[in-house]
Scaffold this active site. Sequence first.
Site, PDB file in Angstrom:
ATOM      1  N   CYS A 156       0.679  -1.281   0.033  1.00  0.00           N
ATOM      2  CA  CYS A 156      -0.141  -0.066   0.107  1.00  0.00           C
ATOM      3  C   CYS A 156       0.703   1.270  -0.055  1.00  0.00           C
ATOM      4  O   CYS A 156       0.527   2.374  -0.203  1.00  0.00           O
ATOM      5  CB  CYS A 156      -0.853   0.094   1.124  1.00  0.00           C
ATOM      6  SG  CYS A 156      -1.753  -1.378   1.777  1.00  0.00           S
ATOM      7  N   THR A 257       2.065  -8.605   7.954  1.00  0.00           N
ATOM      8  CA  THR A 257       0.750  -7.864   7.474  1.00  0.00           C
ATOM      9  C   THR A 257       0.326  -6.815   8.451  1.00  0.00           C
ATOM     10  O   THR A 257       0.026  -5.601   7.938  1.00  0.00           O
ATOM     11  CB  THR A 257      -0.333  -8.785   7.051  1.00  0.00           C
ATOM     12  OG1 THR A 257      -0.768  -9.314   8.203  1.00  0.00           O
ATOM     13  CG2 THR A 257       0.005  -9.504   5.919  1.00  0.00           C
ATOM     14  N   HIS A 290      -4.047   7.398   5.814  1.00  0.00           N
ATOM     15  CA  HIS A 290      -4.197   6.068   5.325  1.00  0.00           C
ATOM     16  C   HIS A 290      -5.427   5.410   5.429  1.00  0.00           C
ATOM     17  O   HIS A 290      -6.159   4.985   4.554  1.00  0.00           O
ATOM     18  CB  HIS A 290      -2.846   5.110   5.952  1.00  0.00           C
ATOM     19  CG  HIS A 290      -2.964   3.819   5.135  1.00  0.00           C
ATOM     20  ND1 HIS A 290      -2.480   3.959   3.621  1.00  0.00           N
ATOM     21  CD2 HIS A 290      -2.949   2.382   5.502  1.00  0.00           C
ATOM     22  CE1 HIS A 290      -2.520   2.685   3.298  1.00  0.00           C
ATOM     23  NE2 HIS A 290      -2.777   1.946   4.073  1.00  0.00           N
ATOM     24  N   THR A 294      -9.653  -0.839   8.613  1.00  0.00           N
ATOM     25  CA  THR A 294      -9.615  -2.072   9.311  1.00  0.00           C
ATOM     26  C   THR A 294      -9.434  -1.478  10.815  1.00  0.00           C
ATOM     27  O   THR A 294      -8.940  -0.540  11.232  1.00  0.00           O
ATOM     28  CB  THR A 294      -8.243  -3.029   8.778  1.00  0.00           C
ATOM     29  OG1 THR A 294      -7.079  -2.021   9.197  1.00  0.00           O
ATOM     30  CG2 THR A 294      -8.324  -3.169   7.617  1.00  0.00           C
ATOM     31  N   GLU A 301      -3.169   4.332  13.830  1.00  0.00           N
ATOM     32  CA  GLU A 301      -3.019   5.586  13.098  1.00  0.00           C
ATOM     33  C   GLU A 301      -3.686   6.731  14.036  1.00  0.00           C
ATOM     34  O   GLU A 301      -3.064   7.828  13.943  1.00  0.00           O
ATOM     35  CB  GLU A 301      -3.603   5.678  11.516  1.00  0.00           C
ATOM     36  CG  GLU A 301      -3.358   6.989  10.890  1.00  0.00           C
ATOM     37  CD  GLU A 301      -3.545   6.954   9.544  1.00  0.00           C
ATOM     38  OE1 GLU A 301      -3.189   7.857   8.807  1.00  0.00           O
ATOM     39  OE2 GLU A 301      -4.592   6.052   8.979  1.00  0.00           O
ATOM     40  N   LYS A 319     -10.393   6.771   1.404  1.00  0.00           N
ATOM     41  CA  LYS A 319     -10.619   5.573   0.742  1.00  0.00           C
ATOM     42  C   LYS A 319     -12.196   5.099   0.934  1.00  0.00           C
ATOM     43  O   LYS A 319     -12.532   4.016   0.160  1.00  0.00           O
ATOM     44  CB  LYS A 319      -9.702   4.419   1.617  1.00  0.00           C
ATOM     45  CG  LYS A 319      -8.278   4.581   1.305  1.00  0.00           C
ATOM     46  CD  LYS A 319      -7.490   3.657   1.926  1.00  0.00           C
ATOM     47  CE  LYS A 319      -5.913   3.501   1.581  1.00  0.00           C
ATOM     48  NZ  LYS A 319      -5.205   4.723   1.951  1.00  0.00           N
ATOM     49  N   HIS A 324      -9.570   1.197  -1.543  1.00  0.00           N
ATOM     50  CA  HIS A 324      -8.369   1.439  -1.326  1.00  0.00           C
ATOM     51  C   HIS A 324      -7.470   1.142  -2.434  1.00  0.00           C
ATOM     52  O   HIS A 324      -7.589  -0.304  -2.938  1.00  0.00           O
ATOM     53  CB  HIS A 324      -7.938   0.201  -0.113  1.00  0.00           C
ATOM     54  CG  HIS A 324      -6.403   0.287   0.188  1.00  0.00           C
ATOM     55  ND1 HIS A 324      -5.354   1.008  -0.492  1.00  0.00           N
ATOM     56  CD2 HIS A 324      -5.716  -0.329   1.316  1.00  0.00           C
ATOM     57  CE1 HIS A 324      -4.522   0.992   0.255  1.00  0.00           C
ATOM     58  NE2 HIS A 324      -4.567   0.079   1.327  1.00  0.00           N
ATOM     59  N   PHE A 385       1.627  -3.234   4.317  1.00  0.00           N
ATOM     60  CA  PHE A 385       2.176  -4.558   4.804  1.00  0.00           C
ATOM     61  C   PHE A 385       3.565  -4.687   5.244  1.00  0.00           C
ATOM     62  O   PHE A 385       4.371  -3.965   4.463  1.00  0.00           O
ATOM     63  CB  PHE A 385       1.783  -5.793   3.670  1.00  0.00           C
ATOM     64  CG  PHE A 385       0.474  -6.159   3.609  1.00  0.00           C
ATOM     65  CD1 PHE A 385      -0.465  -5.478   4.761  1.00  0.00           C
ATOM     66  CD2 PHE A 385      -0.036  -7.151   2.683  1.00  0.00           C
ATOM     67  CE1 PHE A 385      -1.809  -6.055   4.552  1.00  0.00           C
ATOM     68  CE2 PHE A 385      -1.099  -7.537   2.695  1.00  0.00           C
ATOM     69  CZ  PHE A 385      -2.315  -7.035   3.563  1.00  0.00           C
TER      70      PHE A 385
END
Length: 397
Positions: A156, A257, A290, A294, A301, A319, A324, A385
């Site tokens: 990403c 990840t 970002h 999730t 963040e 996003k 994404h 990741f």
Amino acid sequence: MRKPLYINDFAMHCILGGDKKTVFEKLKNGTRGEFTIYDVAGVMRPAATIDPESLPPVALSKYDNRVNRLSQAVLDQMEGSIARAVKKFGADRIGIFIGSCDNGSEASLSALKCFRETGAYPEGYVLDYQAADFPARYIAERFGITGMLSVHSTACASSASAFVSARNNIYAGNCDAAIVGGVDIASRSVILGFASLEAMSDRPTNPFSANRTGLTLGDAAAFFLVTRERCEDLQAEGSAGLSVVGFGESADADHITAPRADGEGAYQAMKASLADAELDAGSIGYVNLHGTGTRLNDSMEAVAVNRLFGENTPASSTKALTGHTLGAAGALEASFCCLALENGGVLPAHLFDGCEDPKLPKVKLVKPGESADGLKYCISNSFAFGGCNVSLIVAKE
């Protein structure tokens, strides 16, 4: 000493549209693009994909696939400025630095299906479709560029990493100008991959909400023409005064990840970007999060952003509007910062259900139509990741 990259031209194409004006209107109003529903192993999942039939075939037919059709749609808008750069510096002094993750899995999977059914691959199919440098070679051949070529596949953060590489090589004297950006698609193989990680939501992503259930994927391409010095003879309309002035990287080295839960890696990337730009945190007028939606990303963040910028700096994840876009996300979201800077500080809206997660440190999420007076600096986050973290600071003089 600052080592900026001056932006002479930029363009993008995503589910919000294929031109700056259309994309900006949807960003400021928080208008989501139209998502397509895919059957993933019997479970329905949305993705912000662009119909490949809506994009003309690539003129260089050997490069014709979904990824390069997206690139072509963006590069068509930049053709004049790139041609002027080639003439000014020479074809061997233009570098190409892009981020991309899924270059040709769809072509390879359909070719494999054909082989299993008929015993032969489709006419014209070559394994080059799967090569990491395939989308960069298309750009080089289209414009006759013979300079250095670099493709980043750092998940990403890919196209954000490409900016760092471009800056390093331009200042090292390896090239005089660069095409920098990213392109990626939400192919069925990628959708299946993220579904297997149990990271995908069954509805459009809902970042920073207490009700978030995962990410949603999308297609996009975004490219920039950058130089070490400002070149008025290369500048396209809307690019005057724009530059990337801060480049910060960090590595979590924590999990293959998942991001580091305490947000330290994200914090260090943003802090490094500020130091590189010779700015303090109070100079930043907008944070492009970002913000994948999730639980792990949003929680770490929020910790990092609140720790560095407090709770009053406007921030948003785009996003929820675009999906994404993986390898393209860093460049796409840097272009959104450029749109905010060139449109009087009107900020990209944060689209979610309005139910802020009380477990997260406070972050000031942008409402539709909100603006930042005197906006001069934006920071754009890309956290990938493997704990690959990149933060870029975009500025307007």
